[in-house]
Motif scaffolding. Structure first.
Motif, PDB file in Angstrom:
ATOM      1  N   THR A 149       0.788  -1.242   0.000  1.00  0.00           N
ATOM      2  CA  THR A 149       0.000   0.000   0.000  1.00  0.00           C
ATOM      3  C   THR A 149       0.817   1.288   0.000  1.00  0.00           C
ATOM      4  N   LEU A 150       2.071   1.253   0.476  1.00  0.00           N
ATOM      5  CA  LEU A 150       2.821   2.492   0.699  1.00  0.00           C
ATOM      6  C   LEU A 150       3.128   3.218  -0.606  1.00  0.00           C
ATOM      7  N   GLN A 151       2.869   4.534  -0.611  1.00  0.00           N
ATOM      8  CA  GLN A 151       3.101   5.366  -1.795  1.00  0.00           C
ATOM      9  C   GLN A 151       4.081   6.512  -1.532  1.00  0.00           C
ATOM     10  N   VAL A 152       4.152   6.965  -0.283  1.00  0.00           N
ATOM     11  CA  VAL A 152       5.024   8.087   0.068  1.00  0.00           C
ATOM     12  C   VAL A 152       5.914   7.670   1.238  1.00  0.00           C
ATOM     13  N   LEU A 153       7.226   7.860   1.067  1.00  0.00           N
ATOM     14  CA  LEU A 153       8.176   7.490   2.122  1.00  0.00           C
ATOM     15  C   LEU A 153       9.241   8.576   2.252  1.00  0.00           C
ATOM     16  N   ASN A 154       9.467   9.007   3.498  1.00  0.00           N
ATOM     17  CA  ASN A 154      10.491  10.000   3.797  1.00  0.00           C
ATOM     18  C   ASN A 154      11.449   9.421   4.832  1.00  0.00           C
ATOM     19  N   VAL A 155      12.698   9.182   4.416  1.00  0.00           N
ATOM     20  CA  VAL A 155      13.714   8.639   5.324  1.00  0.00           C
ATOM     21  C   VAL A 155      14.937   9.559   5.357  1.00  0.00           C
ATOM     22  N   LEU A 166      14.650  -1.335   0.490  1.00  0.00           N
ATOM     23  CA  LEU A 166      13.369  -0.736   0.115  1.00  0.00           C
ATOM     24  C   LEU A 166      12.917  -1.135  -1.292  1.00  0.00           C
ATOM     25  N   LEU A 167      13.632  -2.042  -1.908  1.00  0.00           N
ATOM     26  CA  LEU A 167      13.317  -2.447  -3.275  1.00  0.00           C
ATOM     27  C   LEU A 167      11.895  -2.968  -3.424  1.00  0.00           C
ATOM     28  N   CYS A 168      11.380  -3.616  -2.384  1.00  0.00           N
ATOM     29  CA  CYS A 168      10.051  -4.234  -2.459  1.00  0.00           C
ATOM     30  C   CYS A 168       8.915  -3.214  -2.499  1.00  0.00           C
ATOM     31  N   LEU A 169       9.194  -1.951  -2.212  1.00  0.00           N
ATOM     32  CA  LEU A 169       8.150  -0.914  -2.173  1.00  0.00           C
ATOM     33  C   LEU A 169       7.874  -0.403  -3.589  1.00  0.00           C
ATOM     34  N   ARG A 170       7.305  -1.245  -4.402  1.00  0.00           N
ATOM     35  CA  ARG A 170       7.164  -0.981  -5.832  1.00  0.00           C
ATOM     36  C   ARG A 170       6.056   0.010  -6.189  1.00  0.00           C
ATOM     37  N   ASP A 171       5.212   0.369  -5.223  1.00  0.00           N
ATOM     38  CA  ASP A 171       4.121   1.307  -5.508  1.00  0.00           C
ATOM     39  C   ASP A 171       4.448   2.742  -5.088  1.00  0.00           C
ATOM     40  N   LEU A 172       5.697   2.994  -4.725  1.00  0.00           N
ATOM     41  CA  LEU A 172       6.082   4.343  -4.301  1.00  0.00           C
ATOM     42  C   LEU A 172       5.883   5.354  -5.426  1.00  0.00           C
ATOM     43  N   TRP A 195      10.769   0.997  -9.222  1.00  0.00           N
ATOM     44  CA  TRP A 195       9.768   1.979  -8.782  1.00  0.00           C
ATOM     45  C   TRP A 195       9.205   2.705 -10.009  1.00  0.00           C
ATOM     46  N   ARG A 196       8.341   2.069 -10.729  1.00  0.00           N
ATOM     47  CA  ARG A 196       7.858   2.599 -12.007  1.00  0.00           C
ATOM     48  C   ARG A 196       6.828   3.712 -11.854  1.00  0.00           C
ATOM     49  N   TYR A 197       6.275   3.876 -10.662  1.00  0.00           N
ATOM     50  CA  TYR A 197       5.256   4.911 -10.464  1.00  0.00           C
ATOM     51  C   TYR A 197       5.837   6.168  -9.795  1.00  0.00           C
ATOM     52  N   LEU A 198       7.134   6.167  -9.548  1.00  0.00           N
ATOM     53  CA  LEU A 198       7.762   7.287  -8.840  1.00  0.00           C
ATOM     54  C   LEU A 198       7.768   8.541  -9.709  1.00  0.00           C
ATOM     55  N   TRP A 199       7.219   9.650  -9.175  1.00  0.00           N
ATOM     56  CA  TRP A 199       7.224  10.910  -9.915  1.00  0.00           C
ATOM     57  C   TRP A 199       7.925  12.038  -9.149  1.00  0.00           C
ATOM     58  N   ARG A 200       8.189  11.813  -7.860  1.00  0.00           N
ATOM     59  CA  ARG A 200       8.926  12.816  -7.072  1.00  0.00           C
ATOM     60  C   ARG A 200      10.066  12.127  -6.326  1.00  0.00           C
ATOM     61  N   LEU A 201      11.287  12.675  -6.471  1.00  0.00           N
ATOM     62  CA  LEU A 201      12.470  12.097  -5.833  1.00  0.00           C
ATOM     63  C   LEU A 201      13.342  13.213  -5.277  1.00  0.00           C
ATOM     64  N   ASP A 202      13.778  13.037  -4.028  1.00  0.00           N
ATOM     65  CA  ASP A 202      14.637  14.039  -3.398  1.00  0.00           C
ATOM     66  C   ASP A 202      15.848  13.332  -2.786  1.00  0.00           C
ATOM     67  N   LEU A 203      17.029  13.626  -3.330  1.00  0.00           N
ATOM     68  CA  LEU A 203      18.274  13.023  -2.841  1.00  0.00           C
ATOM     69  C   LEU A 203      19.322  14.081  -2.499  1.00  0.00           C
ATOM     70  N   GLN A 204      18.904  15.287  -2.282  1.00  0.00           N
ATOM     71  CA  GLN A 204      19.837  16.370  -1.984  1.00  0.00           C
ATOM     72  C   GLN A 204      20.654  16.046  -0.730  1.00  0.00           C
ATOM     73  N   GLY A 205      21.924  16.470  -0.758  1.00  0.00           N
ATOM     74  CA  GLY A 205      22.758  16.276   0.419  1.00  0.00           C
ATOM     75  C   GLY A 205      23.416  14.912   0.503  1.00  0.00           C
ATOM     76  N   ASN A 206      23.347  14.113  -0.565  1.00  0.00           N
ATOM     77  CA  ASN A 206      24.039  12.832  -0.620  1.00  0.00           C
ATOM     78  C   ASN A 206      25.284  12.952  -1.500  1.00  0.00           C
ATOM     79  N   MET A 221      17.110   7.366 -16.170  1.00  0.00           N
ATOM     80  CA  MET A 221      16.769   6.142 -15.428  1.00  0.00           C
ATOM     81  C   MET A 221      15.285   6.070 -15.099  1.00  0.00           C
ATOM     82  N   ALA A 222      14.718   7.181 -14.616  1.00  0.00           N
ATOM     83  CA  ALA A 222      13.325   7.196 -14.160  1.00  0.00           C
ATOM     84  C   ALA A 222      12.473   7.948 -15.179  1.00  0.00           C
ATOM     85  N   THR A 223      11.805   7.217 -16.030  1.00  0.00           N
ATOM     86  CA  THR A 223      11.073   7.833 -17.145  1.00  0.00           C
ATOM     87  C   THR A 223       9.842   8.614 -16.687  1.00  0.00           C
TER      88      THR A 223
END
Length: 339
Positions: A149-155, A166-172, A195-206, A221-223
């Motif tokens: 069910t999970l669609q939004v995750l902030n870590v 986190l690979l199994c979270l395919r509905d993110l 993660w084929r449904y991902l439309w927002r990604l934030d990796l700043q500071g890595n 990578m992420a179409t």
């Protein structure tokens, strides 16, 4: 401060004020939203159990040492517990309707206790106050359940150096992992392909944000990505990067094909197909090469040569060095005199 009935009654919206002739129990029963943020609360007690129809509970910016017991509040869909002193995820099993859970800014080291939450769509567990050198961990059972069910995750801000768990979270659809220690672009590529449904990604500071063409590579990578690190990806820029990548791949393919054909051609050559070997001959060395002689004549010549030293002219006897032309002339003259 312990939560009391009086505090509850004063922490509601203007749309749900208590009526004059209404009992406290009846009033609490019809509450759906409760605003208890920033009240210095460190203990909930049992009074919250009277709010049976509660759907949204704001308890952020308090001093709670643990998740409150919400056994009788099973209608809650949104739970805000940011910036408390919670060290463990617990007491959430009864909340089968919970869709959004906010736990950022606490002291949680293990993401657990979520294996019964079958409706959870958003999990915010960013910036935990972790012991030095430790990173946040994920319970596999909770991840398996969240994968449905999970669609939004902030870590964000949790000392993560890998997110392969986190690979199994395919509905993110939205994922934030800023301010961590991520470095592996190959790992990220593997995740984004899942993660084929991902439309927002934030990796700043890595650290990986400093790699060459980081943004361009992620867009390829992420179409379906629309927002990267807070910046929108326009269709024009996406198409330009795709065309550039396609051209690069085509050049690489042609080079590999040409190399393959070259190796194939060399491997198929037979002995008759090999090019002639050119041998560079040196200029002939001045002098005489004696032709082959019959055995008896050769033995006679050999015997005769043994007497050459004694009969040699002055300058050719003893251990004195003699120039090659004079010695060769001497040998040539005496050998032919015996034939």
């Amino acid at each position: 401060m312990k939560l009391t009935l009086d505090t509850i009654a004063r922490c509601t919206s203007g749309y749900t004020k208590k009526k004059r002739d209404e009992s406290v129990e009846h009033y609490l029963k019809r509450l759906t939203h409760l605003y208890l943020e920033d009240r210095g609360i460190d203990e909930i007690g049992d009074d919250l159990a009277l709010c049976r129809n509660l759907t949204v509970l704001y308890l952020y910016d308090n001093k709670l040492p643990k998740v409150p017991n919400l056994t009788y509040n099973h209608n809650i869909t949104h739970l805000y517990l940011q910036n408390n002193q919670i060290c463990r995820v617990e007491n959430l099993t009864p909340l089968r309707k919970l869709t959004k859970l906010y736990l950022g800014g606490n002291c949680i080291t293990v993401v657990e206790g979520l294996d019964k939450l079958d409706a959870l769509q958003e999990l915010h567990i960013e910036h935990q106050d972790l012991p030095p050198g430790e990173k946040i961990l994920f319970d596999p059972r909770s991840l398996v359940n969240l994968s449905k069910t999970l669609q939004v995750l902030n870590v964000s801000g949790n000392n993560l150096d890998s997110i392969t768990d986190l690979l199994c979270l395919r509905d993110l659809t939205q994922f934030s992992a800023s301010d961590n220690h991520l470095t592996d672009m190959k790992e990220l590529s593997h995740l984004l392909s899942a993660w084929r449904y991902l439309w927002r990604l934030d990796l700043q500071g890595n650290p990986l944000c400093h790699k060459s063409k980081y943004r361009d590579r992620l867009i390829v990578m992420a179409t379906n990505l629309e927002v990267l690190d807070g910046k929108e990806i326009t269709e024009t820029s996406r198409q330009f990067i795709k065309n550039w990548q396609a051209s690069k791949d085509e050049r690489k393919r042609k080079n590999e094909l040409a190399l393959l054909h070259k190796n194939t051609d060399l491997g198929s050559l037979g002995e008759k197909d090999l090019p002639p070997v050119s041998i560079q001959r040196h200029a002939s060395i001045p002098g005489y090469i004696m032709p082959g002689l019959p055995r008896k004549q050769f033995e006679a010549v050999l015997a005769r040569s043994n007497t050459l030293t004694s009969s040699a002219p002055p300058g050719l006897r003893g251990d004195k060095k003699v120039s090659a032309p004079r010695y060769m002339l001497f040998i040539r003259t005496h050998i032919w005199s015996t034939v």
